[in-house]
Design an enzyme around this catalytic site. Sequence first.
Site, short mmCIF file in Angstrom:
data_model
loop_
_atom_site.label_atom_id
_atom_site.label_comp_id
_atom_site.label_asym_id
_atom_site.label_seq_id
_atom_site.Cartn_x
_atom_site.Cartn_y
_atom_site.Cartn_z
N ASP A 266 -62.61 56.46 -16.34
CA ASP A 266 -62.44 56.98 -17.70
C ASP A 266 -63.23 58.28 -17.83
O ASP A 266 -64.45 58.29 -17.66
CB ASP A 266 -62.97 55.94 -18.71
N ASN B 101 -63.16 60.40 -20.58
CA ASN B 101 -63.53 60.88 -21.93
C ASN B 101 -64.22 59.83 -22.79
O ASN B 101 -64.28 59.95 -24.00
CB ASN B 101 -62.26 61.39 -22.64
N ASP C 286 -63.54 56.85 -23.81
CA ASP C 286 -62.90 55.91 -24.76
C ASP C 286 -62.75 54.52 -24.13
O ASP C 286 -62.13 53.64 -24.71
CB ASP C 286 -61.53 56.46 -25.22
N ASP D 223 -58.04 57.21 -17.16
CA ASP D 223 -57.06 58.24 -17.53
C ASP D 223 -56.79 59.18 -16.35
O ASP D 223 -57.45 59.08 -15.31
CB ASP D 223 -57.57 59.03 -18.74
N ASP E 237 -44.41 54.71 -11.04
CA ASP E 237 -43.94 53.32 -11.13
C ASP E 237 -42.78 53.28 -12.14
O ASP E 237 -43.00 53.46 -13.34
CB ASP E 237 -45.10 52.44 -11.61
N ASP F 164 -40.21 48.64 -10.24
CA ASP F 164 -40.63 47.38 -10.83
C ASP F 164 -39.45 46.40 -10.93
O ASP F 164 -38.41 46.77 -11.46
CB ASP F 164 -41.15 47.69 -12.24
N GLU G 281 -40.32 46.53 -5.59
CA GLU G 281 -41.08 45.30 -5.78
C GLU G 281 -40.10 44.17 -5.53
O GLU G 281 -39.19 43.95 -6.32
CB GLU G 281 -41.64 45.19 -7.20
N HIS H 104 -52.04 44.84 -8.74
CA HIS H 104 -52.54 44.59 -10.10
C HIS H 104 -52.04 43.27 -10.67
O HIS H 104 -52.42 42.89 -11.79
CB HIS H 104 -52.09 45.75 -11.00
N ASP H 105 -51.18 42.57 -9.91
CA ASP H 105 -50.61 41.30 -10.40
C ASP H 105 -51.25 40.08 -9.76
O ASP H 105 -50.84 38.95 -10.05
CB ASP H 105 -49.10 41.23 -10.08
O1 TEU Z 1 -44.21 42.18 -11.79
C1 TEU Z 1 -43.15 41.22 -11.68
C2 TEU Z 1 -43.74 39.94 -11.26
O2 TEU Z 1 -43.10 39.06 -10.74
C3 TEU Z 1 -45.21 39.86 -11.55
O3 TEU Z 1 -45.22 40.00 -12.96
C4 TEU Z 1 -45.88 38.59 -11.20
O4 TEU Z 1 -45.39 38.10 -10.06
C5 TEU Z 1 -45.78 37.74 -12.42
O5 TEU Z 1 -47.01 37.94 -13.00
C6 TEU Z 1 -45.33 36.38 -12.21
O6 TEU Z 1 -46.38 35.59 -11.74
C7 TEU Z 1 -43.86 43.44 -12.32
C8 TEU Z 1 -45.16 44.20 -12.57
O7 TEU Z 1 -45.84 44.38 -11.32
C9 TEU Z 1 -45.98 43.40 -13.53
O8 TEU Z 1 -47.28 43.97 -13.72
C10 TEU Z 1 -45.25 43.33 -14.86
O9 TEU Z 1 -45.96 42.47 -15.74
C11 TEU Z 1 -43.83 42.80 -14.67
O10 TEU Z 1 -43.13 43.32 -13.54
C12 TEU Z 1 -42.98 43.18 -15.88
O11 TEU Z 1 -42.80 44.58 -15.85
CA CA Z 2 -60.20 57.65 -21.18
#
Ligand code: TEU
Ligand code: CA
Length: 554
Positions: free
Chosen positions: A23, A25, A27, A31, A100, A202, A257, A330-331
């Site tokens: 970050d 700035n 907040d 960013d 993405d 995605d 994905e 991130h998932d």
């Molecule tokens: O993820 C799809 C997806 O299958 C994941 O969301 C994950 O496997 C899910 O949490 C089920 O357990 C993509 C993105 O990577 C995710 O961050 C998004 O939340 C999702 O699509 C909807 O756009």
């Molecule tokens: Ca920021």
Amino acid sequence: MSVQPKWWKEGTIYQIYPRSFRDSNGDGIGDLPGIIEKLDYLEQLGVDILWLSPIFKSPNDDNGYDISDYRDIMLEFGTMADFDQLLDNVHARGMKLVLDLVANHSSDEHEWFTQSRQSKHNPYRDYYYWRPPGPNGGPPNNWKSFFSGDAWTFDETTGEYYLHLFSKKQPDLNWENPQVRREIYESMRFWFEKGVDGFRMDVITLISKRPGLPDADFSNFWHTAETFYANGPKVHEFLNEMHNQVQRHYDVFSLAEGVGIKPENALEYVGEARRELNMLYHFDILQLTIPDGRFAPPVPFNLQLLKQIIGDWSSVLRNGGWVANALGNHDFARMVSRFGDPQRYWQASAKLLHTFLATLGGTLNLYQGDEIGMTNAHFAHIDEFDDIELRNYFREHAANMDPEKQHAFLLDIQREARDHARTPFQWSAEPQAGFTSGSPWLKVNDNFPTINVAAQEEDPNSILNYVRQLLRFRKAHPLLVYGDYELLWPEHKQVYAYLRTDGAQRLRVLLNFSGKSQTLDARPGELLLSNYPATKSTLAISLKPWEARIERVD
Ligand code: TEU
Ligand code: CA
């Protein structure tokens, strides 16, 4: 290997979750200027391609995976000028920038949807899936959302339901409508004309729905997602059109994905002759311990199954397809917490996992923070969580439990929570881990005083410096990208060993996925890289707990 060399095959991808990276700035939200500040760090790490999770305008119901304008930058992340500066700086360093693309659904705050919901005759009506109530006045079919509850929400204005496989603020776009496809292609061109080098796509396998939207069996949601939501009848027609209309006109790549993509059908998506997508990351390893989804009871880590999966996917590479190898994003919860031993062998096991990833065929895909061994965090209360997937699940299943049961339920479901991967990047032991001078949008992991870049920068034995060494090693040995793969000691329950060869060189990778020493009945090779200090060679191979070795063998 008859594989055609490409920059996106040899380059290491580094996924940034901008909200949690840096970050600039104060907040409390990461960013684009924050990413610019850290490009030296990323260049010194040795990564080549930056994949940014969505940076487009969004109400952030799902942290950017709900886009309200495909051609403008999210307010919290900065301006288009910031983006242009980031892109120029990345290119000036000889690195690439990948965005993405979330094209299966938009935000409900996108102008297309605000128009579409106004009337049944609005020109945007067919951008989405609208259906009248079912025979009993409820949803048109029994489809369920990835984020709990029905995949349909009733809209009073026109007395119909709209489809959303994810949150109700993420209405599914109707890809059967050529106008929708044209809008998406136009948005892709907008970014490619600016010089963007590709898109991670995605849930791209979900864009073609089963005709007539028939009921399905949801007794195992993830299985249904992979076999019924994914791989619909027109998915290849759409992707081929996207390739012909857009991608083939630029030197770019597409990373799918791959929900529902298996070795058996992978070449339909990423076979070079198919002219659809270039590569995919799959869920076979990411879901290895959660085959029935992140909130179902986990299954123990199974090394034999991991060997099987890599073997199956290596056939896709041999037959002209391409994969990106990832142990986190991130998932998913943090890889060292899921597949390593963060309590007893944090450093060794993190290095072993990186050695595994860096010696696989295909494109190496790292996730921010794994290069310093960031671990899962501890969340004590539902209000500490941000992720809509967990919050919806908690509300759906635990809202009426007594506080004690609720607490136990929360401890149980947080094991694989996505929030673990989204806690702010740990730069230093300064307040808020040097991520922000303000108060962070999501709590910082309590262990930031000990796990952070500054603490590892000068430590030659740190995970960070090992990853730097690994990335240099991989770059110096293209056979790790393109070479053949041969499994060794297939039956060994704790050691994963394999050969990577290109006919000239033979590299043997030895990984002790256990907290106990192991010996192998073979002479050691010439040690090239290890996560332990070199020891004098003996007549047999002995591996310390979580020891990883790369050797040259005859
Ligand atoms: O993820 C799809 C997806 O299958 C994941 O969301 C994950 O496997 C899910 O949490 C089920 O357990 C993509 C993105 O990577 C995710 O961050 C998004 O939340 C999702 O699509 C909807 O756009
Ligand atoms: Ca920021």
